[in-house]
Design a protein around this motif. Structure first.
Motif, mmCIF file in Angstrom:
data_model
loop_
_atom_site.group_PDB
_atom_site.id
_atom_site.type_symbol
_atom_site.label_atom_id
_atom_site.label_comp_id
_atom_site.label_asym_id
_atom_site.label_seq_id
_atom_site.Cartn_x
_atom_site.Cartn_y
_atom_site.Cartn_z
ATOM 1 N N PRO A 1 0.837 -1.192 0.000
ATOM 2 C CA PRO A 1 0.000 0.000 0.000
ATOM 3 C C PRO A 1 0.877 1.249 0.000
ATOM 4 O O PRO A 1 2.053 1.188 0.379
ATOM 5 C CB PRO A 1 -0.786 -0.099 1.307
ATOM 6 N N ASP A 2 0.347 2.374 -0.395
ATOM 7 C CA ASP A 2 1.129 3.613 -0.472
ATOM 8 C C ASP A 2 1.780 4.001 0.849
ATOM 9 O O ASP A 2 2.854 4.577 0.865
ATOM 10 C CB ASP A 2 0.237 4.770 -0.955
ATOM 11 N N TRP A 3 1.152 3.672 1.959
ATOM 12 C CA TRP A 3 1.677 4.057 3.268
ATOM 13 C C TRP A 3 2.849 3.192 3.730
ATOM 14 O O TRP A 3 3.534 3.528 4.688
ATOM 15 C CB TRP A 3 0.571 4.024 4.336
#
Length: 186
Positions: free
Chosen positions: A65-67
């Motif tokens: 995920p982007d995080w």
């Protein structure tokens, strides 16, 4: 006999909410090495579901995920590959290289400890309290973060009798966190 090791991130004021202490790359590497050395993990339902939802998709698909920074991937691979025992009276089934533990917790964990190998690893709040009550934890590791949180769950609340510990190891990290390892005095 395989030792049962407990490890948890905690703030200086005793909070153990994982959302309040996000480990950096060095701490993730340290945790991945610890998990990779364990023969198996023993989790309660909450920790199992939390770890599975965060790390399983990354390990299986390679898509983060982007995080999630790239340097978390070794941790994802370590926890994904680990054999897991999940203590739960509410789950009907588990997968993700896991088996469900039901019945007499003390007897089951004692049997796991008696199997050959390097050691077992646990974390969380509720399950370790039960394991500490039974005297089954052989090593306690508190990774103390230089942060005051002011709220959240604390460790071993409700323990019926104190457990005297002896410091057996210490490691300082660049972030200011300190891993303190203790064994029960017997």
């Amino acid at each position: 006999m395989r030792p049962l090791r407990f490890s948890i991130n905690v703030s200086l004021d005793g909070c153990c909410d994982h959302r309040e202490m996000v480990p950096d790359e060095e701490l993730h590497r340290y945790a991945a090495e610890g998990i990779a050395r364990a023969d198996a993990l023993i989790f309660g339902r909450v920790i199992y579901e939390m770890m599975e939802s965060a790390w399983r998709p990354v390990a299986e698909t390679g898509v983060r995920p982007d995080w999630m920074p790239e340097w978390t991937e070794p941790f994802a691979r370590s926890i994904h590959a680990a054999r897991k025992h999940v203590v739960s009276s509410t789950l009907d089934r588990v997968d993700w290289n896991a088996e469900l533990v039901r019945g007499d917790l003390g007897k089951t964990v004692q049997q796991l400890k008696e199997e050959p190998g390097e050691g077992l690893y646990t974390g969380g709040v509720t399950l370790p309290l039960a394991l500490a009550e039974m005297g089954l934890i052989d090593e306690y590791e508190f990774i103390v973060h230089p942060r005051l949180v002011g709220h959240g769950r604390t460790l071993f609340a409700g323990l019926s009798k104190y457990v005297d510990l002896r410091l057996v190891g210490r490691r300082e990290f660049a972030s200011g966190a300190v891993a303190l390892r203790y064994e029960p005095k017997r």
